[in-house]
Design a protein around this motif. Structure first.
Motif, PDB file in Angstrom:
ATOM      1  N   ASP A  14      -1.320  -3.346   7.860  1.00 45.30           N
ATOM      2  CA  ASP A  14      -1.295  -3.429   6.399  1.00 45.30           C
ATOM      3  C   ASP A  14      -2.127  -2.312   5.784  1.00 45.30           C
ATOM      4  N   LEU A  15      -3.223  -1.977   6.438  1.00 44.63           N
ATOM      5  CA  LEU A  15      -4.154  -0.993   5.883  1.00 44.63           C
ATOM      6  C   LEU A  15      -3.792   0.448   6.198  1.00 44.63           C
ATOM      7  N   PHE A  16      -3.402   0.716   7.458  1.00 49.26           N
ATOM      8  CA  PHE A  16      -3.280   2.103   7.908  1.00 49.26           C
ATOM      9  C   PHE A  16      -1.945   2.462   8.551  1.00 49.26           C
ATOM     10  N   GLY A  17      -1.023   1.527   8.674  1.00 45.96           N
ATOM     11  CA  GLY A  17       0.218   1.769   9.400  1.00 45.96           C
ATOM     12  C   GLY A  17       1.094   2.850   8.796  1.00 45.96           C
ATOM     13  N   ILE A  18       1.901   3.443   9.659  1.00 44.32           N
ATOM     14  CA  ILE A  18       2.892   4.426   9.216  1.00 44.32           C
ATOM     15  C   ILE A  18       4.254   4.020   9.765  1.00 44.32           C
ATOM     16  N   SER A  19       5.297   4.405   9.058  1.00 47.38           N
ATOM     17  CA  SER A  19       6.657   4.040   9.430  1.00 47.38           C
ATOM     18  C   SER A  19       7.626   5.064   8.854  1.00 47.38           C
ATOM     19  N   GLN A  25       4.886   0.781   2.441  1.00 44.92           N
ATOM     20  CA  GLN A  25       3.650   1.549   2.361  1.00 44.92           C
ATOM     21  C   GLN A  25       2.479   0.704   2.827  1.00 44.92           C
ATOM     22  N   CYS A  26       1.589   1.308   3.579  1.00 43.82           N
ATOM     23  CA  CYS A  26       0.335   0.657   3.901  1.00 43.82           C
ATOM     24  C   CYS A  26      -0.600   0.832   2.696  1.00 43.82           C
ATOM     25  N   LEU A  27      -1.703   0.118   2.705  1.00 44.77           N
ATOM     26  CA  LEU A  27      -2.629   0.199   1.581  1.00 44.77           C
ATOM     27  C   LEU A  27      -3.206   1.605   1.420  1.00 44.77           C
ATOM     28  N   ALA A  28      -3.543   2.256   2.522  1.00 43.06           N
ATOM     29  CA  ALA A  28      -4.112   3.614   2.434  1.00 43.06           C
ATOM     30  C   ALA A  28      -3.134   4.588   1.786  1.00 43.06           C
ATOM     31  N   ALA A  29      -1.847   4.494   2.136  1.00 44.64           N
ATOM     32  CA  ALA A  29      -0.840   5.375   1.529  1.00 44.64           C
ATOM     33  C   ALA A  29      -0.664   5.038   0.057  1.00 44.64           C
ATOM     34  N   TRP A  30      -0.712   3.760  -0.271  1.00 43.54           N
ATOM     35  CA  TRP A  30      -0.551   3.333  -1.659  1.00 43.54           C
ATOM     36  C   TRP A  30      -1.691   3.865  -2.514  1.00 43.54           C
ATOM     37  N   ILE A  31      -2.913   3.814  -1.985  1.00 42.87           N
ATOM     38  CA  ILE A  31      -4.060   4.351  -2.727  1.00 42.87           C
ATOM     39  C   ILE A  31      -3.919   5.854  -2.877  1.00 42.87           C
ATOM     40  N   GLY A  32      -3.533   6.523  -1.799  1.00 40.05           N
ATOM     41  CA  GLY A  32      -3.276   7.961  -1.844  1.00 40.05           C
ATOM     42  C   GLY A  32      -4.444   8.794  -2.346  1.00 40.05           C
ATOM     43  N   GLY A  33      -5.665   8.358  -2.088  1.00 45.16           N
ATOM     44  CA  GLY A  33      -6.834   9.115  -2.513  1.00 45.16           C
ATOM     45  C   GLY A  33      -7.215   8.935  -3.975  1.00 45.16           C
ATOM     46  N   ARG A  34      -6.489   8.100  -4.715  1.00 44.10           N
ATOM     47  CA  ARG A  34      -6.772   7.916  -6.143  1.00 44.10           C
ATOM     48  C   ARG A  34      -7.946   6.958  -6.362  1.00 44.10           C
ATOM     49  N   THR A  53      -1.678 -18.560   0.569  1.00 45.23           N
ATOM     50  CA  THR A  53      -2.556 -17.557  -0.018  1.00 45.23           C
ATOM     51  C   THR A  53      -1.851 -16.212   0.089  1.00 45.23           C
ATOM     52  N   ARG A  54      -1.699 -15.533  -1.044  1.00 42.83           N
ATOM     53  CA  ARG A  54      -1.089 -14.202  -1.051  1.00 42.83           C
ATOM     54  C   ARG A  54      -2.168 -13.179  -1.324  1.00 42.83           C
ATOM     55  N   LEU A  55      -2.238 -12.182  -0.455  1.00 45.34           N
ATOM     56  CA  LEU A  55      -3.188 -11.098  -0.625  1.00 45.34           C
ATOM     57  C   LEU A  55      -2.531  -9.992  -1.434  1.00 45.34           C
ATOM     58  N   THR A  62      -6.055   4.941 -15.964  1.00 42.72           N
ATOM     59  CA  THR A  62      -5.815   5.227 -17.380  1.00 42.72           C
ATOM     60  C   THR A  62      -5.292   4.015 -18.142  1.00 42.72           C
ATOM     61  N   GLY A  63      -5.911   2.870 -17.910  1.00 39.18           N
ATOM     62  CA  GLY A  63      -5.550   1.678 -18.662  1.00 39.18           C
ATOM     63  C   GLY A  63      -4.322   0.944 -18.161  1.00 39.18           C
ATOM     64  N   LYS A  64      -3.604   1.505 -17.185  1.00 40.75           N
ATOM     65  CA  LYS A  64      -2.425   0.833 -16.644  1.00 40.75           C
ATOM     66  C   LYS A  64      -2.780   0.258 -15.283  1.00 40.75           C
ATOM     67  N   ARG A  65      -2.132  -0.805 -14.899  1.00 39.87           N
ATOM     68  CA  ARG A  65      -2.403  -1.422 -13.606  1.00 39.87           C
ATOM     69  C   ARG A  65      -1.195  -1.275 -12.689  1.00 39.87           C
ATOM     70  N   ARG A  66      -1.501  -1.021 -11.420  1.00 35.27           N
ATOM     71  CA  ARG A  66      -0.479  -0.987 -10.372  1.00 35.27           C
ATOM     72  C   ARG A  66      -0.846  -2.072  -9.378  1.00 35.27           C
ATOM     73  N   TRP A  67       0.144  -2.651  -8.720  1.00 37.94           N
ATOM     74  CA  TRP A  67      -0.078  -3.758  -7.793  1.00 37.94           C
ATOM     75  C   TRP A  67       0.504  -3.420  -6.431  1.00 37.94           C
ATOM     76  N   HIS A  68      -0.157  -3.885  -5.388  1.00 35.89           N
ATOM     77  CA  HIS A  68       0.329  -3.694  -4.023  1.00 35.89           C
ATOM     78  C   HIS A  68       0.192  -5.005  -3.264  1.00 35.89           C
ATOM     79  N   TYR A  69       1.305  -5.528  -2.759  1.00 40.02           N
ATOM     80  CA  TYR A  69       1.313  -6.699  -1.895  1.00 40.02           C
ATOM     81  C   TYR A  69       1.657  -6.240  -0.489  1.00 40.02           C
ATOM     82  N   PRO A  70       0.904  -6.664   0.527  1.00 34.38           N
ATOM     83  CA  PRO A  70       1.270  -6.240   1.887  1.00 34.38           C
ATOM     84  C   PRO A  70       2.586  -6.878   2.313  1.00 34.38           C
ATOM     85  N   ASP A  71       3.581  -6.072   2.544  1.00 28.09           N
ATOM     86  CA  ASP A  71       4.878  -6.540   3.027  1.00 28.09           C
ATOM     87  C   ASP A  71       4.856  -6.549   4.548  1.00 28.09           C
TER      88      ASP A  71
END
Length: 83
Positions: A14-19, A25-34, A53-55, A62-71
């Motif tokens: 979930d955190l670091f995987g690649i495919s 997307q893993c969490l690290a790719a989703w963050i993308g250094g931002r 329980t859903r993580l 900039t005032g907008k929110r993005r969401w990431h659910y581990p698939d």
């Protein structure tokens, strides 16, 4: 942040995987250094729905929110250091 996510139930994939699956997307790719306006990479949250329980993670930029659910990871997902 990774230690906190692992303690909350996120998996290493979930955190670091690649495919090859570009839809996943893993969490690290989703963050993308931002970082958000408070210099946070993201905020880890959990949602209780009945017995489940859903993580998820949220990131405000900039005032907008993005969401990431581990698939569930695709069959070809691996950790980069195992390649």
């Amino acid at each position: 942040m990774a230690a906190d996510a692992l303690s909350q139930g996120w998996t290493p994939l979930d955190l670091f995987g690649i495919s090859a699956d570009e839809q996943w997307q893993c969490l690290a790719a989703w963050i993308g250094g931002r970082r958000d306006e408070f210099n946070r990479a993201c905020i880890l949250l959990r949602e209780m729905r009945g017995d489940q329980t859903r993580l998820y993670a949220t990131q405000s930029l900039t005032g907008k929110r993005r969401w990431h659910y581990p698939d569930p990871a695709p069959a070809d997902a691996v950790l980069p250091w195992t390649m």
